[in-house]
Design a protein around this motif. Structure first.
Motif, mmCIF file in Angstrom:
data_model
loop_
_atom_site.group_PDB
_atom_site.id
_atom_site.type_symbol
_atom_site.label_atom_id
_atom_site.label_comp_id
_atom_site.label_asym_id
_atom_site.label_seq_id
_atom_site.Cartn_x
_atom_site.Cartn_y
_atom_site.Cartn_z
ATOM 1 N N UNK A 118 0.981 -1.217 0.157
ATOM 2 C CA UNK A 118 -0.001 0.003 0.035
ATOM 3 C C UNK A 118 0.835 1.209 0.140
ATOM 4 N N UNK A 119 1.986 1.133 0.743
ATOM 5 C CA UNK A 119 2.884 2.461 0.944
ATOM 6 C C UNK A 119 3.408 2.745 -0.487
ATOM 7 N N UNK A 120 3.993 1.735 -0.991
ATOM 8 C CA UNK A 120 4.524 1.735 -2.413
ATOM 9 C C UNK A 120 3.789 2.438 -3.364
ATOM 10 N N UNK A 267 2.663 9.333 5.021
ATOM 11 C CA UNK A 267 2.009 8.462 6.061
ATOM 12 C C UNK A 267 0.482 8.545 6.327
ATOM 13 N N UNK A 268 0.081 9.955 6.091
ATOM 14 C CA UNK A 268 -1.219 10.315 6.318
ATOM 15 C C UNK A 268 -2.106 9.489 5.034
ATOM 16 N N UNK A 269 -1.801 9.548 3.888
ATOM 17 C CA UNK A 269 -2.370 8.998 2.539
ATOM 18 C C UNK A 269 -2.404 7.454 2.899
ATOM 19 N N UNK A 270 -1.066 6.865 3.424
ATOM 20 C CA UNK A 270 -0.946 5.544 3.584
ATOM 21 C C UNK A 270 -2.206 5.000 4.627
ATOM 22 N N UNK A 272 -4.911 6.233 5.482
ATOM 23 C CA UNK A 272 -6.237 6.102 4.775
ATOM 24 C C UNK A 272 -6.450 4.905 3.903
ATOM 25 N N UNK A 273 -5.464 4.863 3.056
ATOM 26 C CA UNK A 273 -5.453 3.748 2.027
ATOM 27 C C UNK A 273 -5.465 2.391 2.760
ATOM 28 N N UNK A 274 -4.718 2.289 3.613
ATOM 29 C CA UNK A 274 -4.541 0.964 4.426
ATOM 30 C C UNK A 274 -5.817 0.691 5.089
ATOM 31 N N UNK A 275 -6.551 1.593 5.945
ATOM 32 C CA UNK A 275 -7.781 1.236 6.188
ATOM 33 C C UNK A 275 -8.790 0.723 5.405
#
Ligand SMILES: [Fe+2]
Ligand SMILES: [Fe+2]
Lengths: 286, 160
Positions: A118-120, A267-270, A272-275
């Motif tokens: 997700x982070x990538x 980190x913030x975008x990550x 949100x996306x991770x959830x």
């Protein structure tokens, strides 16, 4: 047998990457694939079929009626979603094996792998990098696959490795290499090779702790996975006994022109996306 | 006993003596635990980032993600249950960093610095902390007596 020979023997014993998934991935990689051909490949595997239908009918998509045919689901989900679903399914099984050498809590390796994928993706979008989305997803998802094999060996030598990390200022991966002769990144590369993955993915896995050692033509992917791993480890997603004993790649930040606020945004975008991803995949995000 | 998980970018408060609040895998994030021993009310926050100015919309939706929004919110929710500011016992864990990383990478340090700043402004004392290093931490708080336990990487439990 020497320790290094034992480790190589353990790589050889690693089960093959699921055939159905690998074949489906090949079909999906073509710009214009035949849906019926894809369905023929997928329907052989009941678990895969069930997963596809489950995802398609999940609350996330909010379809007005239930989809019950595989063909319909395949058309509806589209190539990217399908590919990610198939890969995640296969990877979660691979990381599921007991890994007492690394994990403090169950599921950790898998959550870390998913978080890195997700982070990538988030970094790729933020920086508008021109790397194939599927390459990134695959490489990031499988980057720590070497830990699955190395786990038992790390467990045996844990005290010596930990001592090197605590008192010798080594990263966990450097200590693995010193004590076992291999580190999990190298071993991951060997596994990916055995699985016939493309050379760019093999390189990204093998060099995710030392992207500067990657062959030039594959370096960008290795750097992206290295940076994603750095950030995910930093936040603490699915880190096990190795904790945050992982070297940060400052040069990558400079090269990618990322500053403090950029990292905070990532980190913030990550998160949100991770959830969202965890909702779909049915795993806990916290 | 029931285990109540505080997710990442999340907080929980409780006055149920049966509860143990827990938050997993604190890396650069900070776990803040506050407890009123007389009222037996406790709360735990797991925030990721120092400052919400990078995204106002997110700050509205999920204040627990940021120190500047999450910390006041945690206290407020404890007061709502009847906790008293003067009695609060405050413990902090997390703020780790990866190895020899430039300050750019060090969100953990910035997460901790802003907490100290907020507390200093509000005359709040920290009663115990375990901060920094290259380890990850899991933080537990028992609501019946406010005891805080930390599980640090693979080492056993230590009381904070
Ligand atoms: Fe790794
Ligand atoms: Fe990793």
């Amino acid at each position: 047998m020497s320790l290094m020979e034992e480790i190589i023997a353990a790589v050889d014993e690693m089960p093959p990457f699921p055939q159905v998934v690998q074949r489906a991935m090949q079909v999906l990689a073509e710009p214009e694939y035949e849906v019926s051909g894809l369905v023929d490949i997928l329907k052989v595997d009941q678990a895969v079929t069930a997963n596809i239908l489950k995802l398609c009918n999940s609350a996330y998509f909010g379809l007005p009626r239930k989809v019950s045919s595989l063909k319909e689901a395949v058309v509806y989900l589209g190539a990217t979603q399908l590919r990610q679903l198939l890969l995640s399914g296969a990877a979660s099984k691979i990381y599921e094996k007991p890994n007492e050498g690394y994990a403090v809590f169950a599921d950790e390796l898998w959550r870390h792998a998913l978080a890195t994928a997700v982070m990538a993706q988030v970094i790729r979008r933020h920086l508008r990098l021109e790397i194939d989305e599927n390459m990134i997803f695959t490489a990031a998802l499988l980057h720590d696959v070497g830990k699955v094999v190395l786990s038992a060996f790390v467990s045996d030598k844990y005290r010596v490795i930990e001592n090197l990390v605590e008192n010798g200022k080594r990263s966990f991966q450097e200590a693995e290499k010193e004590i076992l002769g291999f580190d999990h990144a190298e071993i991951g590369g060997k596994i990916a090779e055995k699985w016939d993955f493309p050379p760019a993915i093999i390189a990204a896995i093998a060099f995710h702790h030392e992207p500067f050692r990657s062959p030039k033509e594959f370096r960008l992917l290795a750097e992206l996975v290295a940076l994603a791993n750095n950030l995910v480890v930093m936040v603490g997603y699915g880190t096990g006994v190795d904790g945050l004993a992982c070297r940060g790649h400052d040069l990558l930040l400079k090269k990618m022109k990322l500053e403090e606020k950029d990292l905070e945004k990532l980190v913030l975008l990550f998160q949100t996306e991770m959830e969202k991803t965890c909702d779909i995949a049915g795993v806990g995000s916290g | 006993m029931s285990l109540v998980t505080v997710g990442i970018a999340d907080f929980k408060v409780s006055n149920n003596p049966e509860d143990t609040l827990v938050t997993y895998s604190l890396g650069s994030c900070i776990g803040l635990a506050v407890y009123d021993p007389e009222a037996k009310i406790g709360g735990m926050l797991h925030y990721m980032l120092p400052d919400s100015s990078i995204n106002q919309e997110k700050a509205e939706k999920n204040p627990a993600m940021f120190a500047n929004k999450g910390i006041p919110l945690l206290f407020k929710q404890c007061y709502k249950l009847g906790a008293d500011k003067k009695r609060m016992i405050i413990k902090v864990a997390g703020g780790s960093q990866i190895m020899d990383a430039a300050s750019t990478f060090n969100i953990g340090k910035r997460n901790y610095a802003i907490l100290r700043k907020i507390f200093w402004k509000n005359n709040v004392m920290v009663d115990g902390e375990d901060i920094g290093g290259n380890c990850n931490r899991t933080m537990y708080m028992q609501i019946d007596d406010g005891r805080i336990n930390l599980k640090i990487s693979k080492k056993g439990m230590v009381e904070l």
